[in-house]
Design a protein around this motif. Structure first.
Motif, PDB file in Angstrom:
ATOM      1  N   ILE A  21       0.896  11.088   4.246  1.00 51.40           N
ATOM      2  CA  ILE A  21      -0.491  11.435   4.558  1.00 51.40           C
ATOM      3  C   ILE A  21      -0.764  12.888   4.186  1.00 51.40           C
ATOM      4  CG2 ILE A  21      -2.178  11.758   6.408  1.00 51.40           C
ATOM      5  CD1 ILE A  21      -1.714   8.854   5.659  1.00 51.40           C
ATOM      6  N   GLU A  22       0.168  13.777   4.507  1.00 51.19           N
ATOM      7  CA  GLU A  22      -0.003  15.194   4.173  1.00 51.19           C
ATOM      8  C   GLU A  22      -0.136  15.393   2.665  1.00 51.19           C
ATOM      9  OE1 GLU A  22       3.412  16.912   5.997  1.00 51.19           O
ATOM     10  OE2 GLU A  22       2.419  17.235   7.940  1.00 51.19           O
ATOM     11  N   LYS A  23       0.632  14.638   1.905  1.00 53.50           N
ATOM     12  CA  LYS A  23       0.568  14.754   0.438  1.00 53.50           C
ATOM     13  C   LYS A  23      -0.751  14.191  -0.101  1.00 53.50           C
ATOM     14  CE  LYS A  23       5.569  14.661  -0.376  1.00 53.50           C
ATOM     15  NZ  LYS A  23       6.695  13.891  -0.976  1.00 53.50           N
ATOM     16  N   VAL A  24      -1.226  13.115   0.511  1.00 50.01           N
ATOM     17  CA  VAL A  24      -2.514  12.541   0.098  1.00 50.01           C
ATOM     18  C   VAL A  24      -3.630  13.544   0.356  1.00 50.01           C
ATOM     19  CG1 VAL A  24      -4.242  10.791   0.662  1.00 50.01           C
ATOM     20  CG2 VAL A  24      -1.846  10.130   0.384  1.00 50.01           C
ATOM     21  N   ILE A  25      -3.603  14.165   1.530  1.00 52.68           N
ATOM     22  CA  ILE A  25      -4.621  15.164   1.866  1.00 52.68           C
ATOM     23  C   ILE A  25      -4.581  16.316   0.883  1.00 52.68           C
ATOM     24  CG2 ILE A  25      -5.347  16.854   3.599  1.00 52.68           C
ATOM     25  CD1 ILE A  25      -4.261  14.903   5.730  1.00 52.68           C
TER      26      ILE A  25
ATOM     27  N   PHE B  50       0.827  -1.218   0.000  1.00 52.41           N
ATOM     28  CA  PHE B  50       0.000   0.000   0.000  1.00 52.41           C
ATOM     29  C   PHE B  50       0.863   1.270   0.000  1.00 52.41           C
ATOM     30  CE2 PHE B  50      -2.911   3.044   2.278  1.00 52.41           C
ATOM     31  CZ  PHE B  50      -3.801   3.194   1.220  1.00 52.41           C
ATOM     32  N   PRO B  51       1.952   1.339   0.772  1.00 55.01           N
ATOM     33  CA  PRO B  51       2.828   2.520   0.675  1.00 55.01           C
ATOM     34  C   PRO B  51       3.371   2.729  -0.735  1.00 55.01           C
ATOM     35  CG  PRO B  51       3.309   1.311   2.689  1.00 55.01           C
ATOM     36  CD  PRO B  51       2.370   0.460   1.885  1.00 55.01           C
ATOM     37  N   GLU B  52       3.704   1.651  -1.432  1.00 59.96           N
ATOM     38  CA  GLU B  52       4.193   1.777  -2.805  1.00 59.96           C
ATOM     39  C   GLU B  52       3.092   2.282  -3.731  1.00 59.96           C
ATOM     40  OE1 GLU B  52       7.657  -1.696  -2.835  1.00 59.96           O
ATOM     41  OE2 GLU B  52       5.571  -2.223  -3.281  1.00 59.96           O
ATOM     42  N   PHE B  53       1.874   1.834  -3.495  1.00 61.15           N
ATOM     43  CA  PHE B  53       0.737   2.327  -4.277  1.00 61.15           C
ATOM     44  C   PHE B  53       0.558   3.831  -4.075  1.00 61.15           C
ATOM     45  CE2 PHE B  53      -3.887   3.289  -4.031  1.00 61.15           C
ATOM     46  CZ  PHE B  53      -4.184   3.235  -5.389  1.00 61.15           C
ATOM     47  N   LEU B  54       0.614   4.292  -2.833  1.00 63.26           N
ATOM     48  CA  LEU B  54       0.476   5.721  -2.563  1.00 63.26           C
ATOM     49  C   LEU B  54       1.624   6.509  -3.179  1.00 63.26           C
ATOM     50  CD1 LEU B  54      -0.777   5.826   1.154  1.00 63.26           C
ATOM     51  CD2 LEU B  54      -2.115   5.997  -0.959  1.00 63.26           C
ATOM     52  N   HIS B  55       2.817   5.924  -3.159  1.00 63.70           N
ATOM     53  CA  HIS B  55       3.962   6.590  -3.806  1.00 63.70           C
ATOM     54  C   HIS B  55       3.672   6.797  -5.293  1.00 63.70           C
ATOM     55  CE1 HIS B  55       8.178   7.564  -4.745  1.00 63.70           C
ATOM     56  NE2 HIS B  55       8.017   6.785  -5.806  1.00 63.70           N
ATOM     57  N   TYR B  56       3.124   5.779  -5.924  1.00 58.79           N
ATOM     58  CA  TYR B  56       2.761   5.886  -7.344  1.00 58.79           C
ATOM     59  C   TYR B  56       1.712   6.983  -7.568  1.00 58.79           C
ATOM     60  CZ  TYR B  56      -0.200   4.794 -11.364  1.00 58.79           C
ATOM     61  OH  TYR B  56      -0.976   4.897 -12.483  1.00 58.79           O
ATOM     62  N   ILE B  57       0.697   7.018  -6.711  1.00 56.17           N
ATOM     63  CA  ILE B  57      -0.363   8.022  -6.825  1.00 56.17           C
ATOM     64  C   ILE B  57       0.205   9.430  -6.708  1.00 56.17           C
ATOM     65  CG2 ILE B  57      -2.409   8.994  -5.684  1.00 56.17           C
ATOM     66  CD1 ILE B  57      -3.068   6.483  -7.170  1.00 56.17           C
ATOM     67  N   LEU B  58       1.111   9.620  -5.769  1.00 55.79           N
ATOM     68  CA  LEU B  58       1.606  10.961  -5.451  1.00 55.79           C
ATOM     69  C   LEU B  58       2.703  11.440  -6.398  1.00 55.79           C
ATOM     70  CD1 LEU B  58       1.718  10.585  -1.567  1.00 55.79           C
ATOM     71  CD2 LEU B  58      -0.001  11.788  -2.923  1.00 55.79           C
ATOM     72  N   THR B  59       3.342  10.526  -7.092  1.00 53.03           N
ATOM     73  CA  THR B  59       4.439  10.929  -7.988  1.00 53.03           C
ATOM     74  C   THR B  59       4.048  10.922  -9.460  1.00 53.03           C
ATOM     75  OG1 THR B  59       5.251   8.634  -8.016  1.00 53.03           O
ATOM     76  CG2 THR B  59       6.218  10.151  -6.390  1.00 53.03           C
ATOM     77  N   THR B  60       2.884  10.356  -9.765  1.00 50.40           N
ATOM     78  CA  THR B  60       2.415  10.360 -11.160  1.00 50.40           C
ATOM     79  C   THR B  60       1.890  11.739 -11.509  1.00 50.40           C
ATOM     80  OG1 THR B  60       1.818   8.020 -11.032  1.00 50.40           O
ATOM     81  CG2 THR B  60       0.838   9.309 -12.816  1.00 50.40           C
ATOM     82  N   LYS B  61       2.419  12.320 -12.562  1.00 52.61           N
ATOM     83  CA  LYS B  61       2.044  13.691 -12.928  1.00 52.61           C
ATOM     84  C   LYS B  61       0.573  13.796 -13.263  1.00 52.61           C
ATOM     85  CE  LYS B  61       3.395  17.550 -15.889  1.00 52.61           C
ATOM     86  NZ  LYS B  61       4.297  18.007 -16.977  1.00 52.61           N
TER      87      LYS B  61
END
Length: 388
Positions: free
Chosen positions: A345-349, A259-270
């Motif tokens: 979490i801050e980046k997701v928010i 799940f952390p890797e998934f969030l990394h993908y979400i947050l770094t994909t332009k």
């Protein structure tokens, strides 16, 4: 959207009900004075009728009686007044209090969405018939078209959101169709464009059901990268693992993206193009499209019953859902977010902030304590916590 409350305050509404109430209130007041006239001497009564203080008291009594009658007899203030031809069945058996609460919730959601769009985001309404809709990416318009169903015999457009009960909504829509009169690109291949459906967007009731981004992300991850339903997501999982870990995994090995890797993908994909985790704000442009009904996955059982009564949809139409207790749901969420860093979490928010704000989900107050948010604060509305 029609405004759920026609009369917000009795002091600023002068329709037939309040006029009738005023006459009745005056008659009641006169009866009180006449009663006093016959009970006491004439001199006292004349003093009573000419005294300035008495006039003021009489005015207060009049307003009090009007308010009492208006609220508890006519219920014009508390019960939403439906405009003509709004699709509400006259035979709908909805108890007054429940109907009032549901309408009040819709009114709050609609008002909040408009205020956030105009006052926080700074986007003014557009002309749905001619203005360009403000999709951040051109492909997002295709997503909107692909996931929108127009049910012609009900004059309702269901704008579906992936990972917000999509499969259940497909079954629900199928159950209410009359002779299959529904238009959607998904599964039917109808080549309609936005310009072709603009007239319907103005006249049809537009329904959208949304979900808290915190739980929607978990749902997307589990469905696509834990269950790995298709080769497409299996290959995507391999690509993400290679990017995050810096090395590929063997083709014979089942991808085990975390799940952390998934969030990394979400947050770094332009530019996120997959609608399963694309912010709802970006794919449904709620600041441009005036949604008449805003429902929530967290309160779907109550929302859908009111929606059915509002748009004359048969009560036999069932939204199927599997029951998961709040305790089990919370445990699942806590397990996935337990090892997520405060920075993530801050980046997701930040990425999903407009989904939080527009649709009224409380923002996590402390990103370092996301587990506390999941346990106590992750609710749909201040009105009630969903039990379904």
């Amino acid at each position: 959207m029609h405004r759920p409350y026609k009369n917000v305050s009795i002091f600023f509404s002068f329709d037939g009900n309040i006029i009738a109430t005023s006459f009745i209130s005056v008659l009641i007041l006169r009866c009180i004075v006449y009663f006093m006239f016959f009970c006491y001497n004439h001199t006292f009564s004349r003093m009573l009728l000419t005294s300035r203080a008495t006039i003021f008291v009489s005015f207060v009594v009049l307003i009090s009686v009007m308010t009492f009658m208006y609220v508890f007899v006519n219920l014009t203030v508390l019960v939403p007044r439906q405009p003509q031809n709004d699709g509400l069945s006259e035979s709908t058996n909805v108890r007054g209090f429940e109907y009032t609460e549901a309408a009040g919730i819709q009114h709050q959601r609609w008002t909040r969405a408009h205020r956030v769009c105009e006052n926080i985001i700074g986007l003014k309404p557009v002309n749905i018939l001619k203005d360009q809709l403000r999709f951040p990416v051109a492909d997002h318009e295709k997503v909107w078209l692909r996931l929108t169903y127009f049910v012609d015999d009900r004059k309702v457009a269901f704008v579906l959101v992936l990972k917000a009960g999509f499969s259940n909504w497909l079954d629900f829509i199928s159950s209410i169709l009359t002779e299959g009169k529904a238009e959607c690109r998904e599964g039917s291949g109808l080549p309609f464009t936005l310009d072709e459906v603009r007239p319907k967007l103005r006249t049809y009731k537009k329904v959208i059901f949304v979900r808290n981004p915190i739980s929607r992300l978990v749902s997307g991850y589990v469905d696509k990268f834990v269950n790995l339903p298709t080769e497409y997501y299996t290959n995507m999982s391999r690509d993400i693992i290679k990017e995050v870990r810096g090395e590929a995994i063997a083709k014979s090995r089942r991808p085990d993206m975390t799940f952390p890797e998934f969030l990394h993908y979400i947050l770094t994909t332009k530019e996120i193009l997959d609608a399963h985790w694309l912010p709802i704000y970006e794919q449904k442009v709620p600041c441009d499209i005036d949604y008449d009904f805003i429902g929530k996955v967290e309160t779907v059982s109550r929302d859908i019953e009111y929606m059915k009564s509002l748009y004359n949809i048969s009560r036999s139409a069932v939204y199927k859902q599997s029951y998961i207790s709040n305790t089990k749901r919370t445990e699942l969420m806590v397990n996935y977010y337990r090892n997520i860093t405060t920075e993530t979490i801050e980046k997701v928010i930040q990425k999903y902030k407009y989904d939080f704000l527009i649709f009224g989900y409380p923002l996590p107050k402390d990103a370092s304590n996301i587990l506390e948010y999941i346990k106590n604060d992750m609710k749909a509305d201040d009105f009630y916590i969903a039990s379904d």
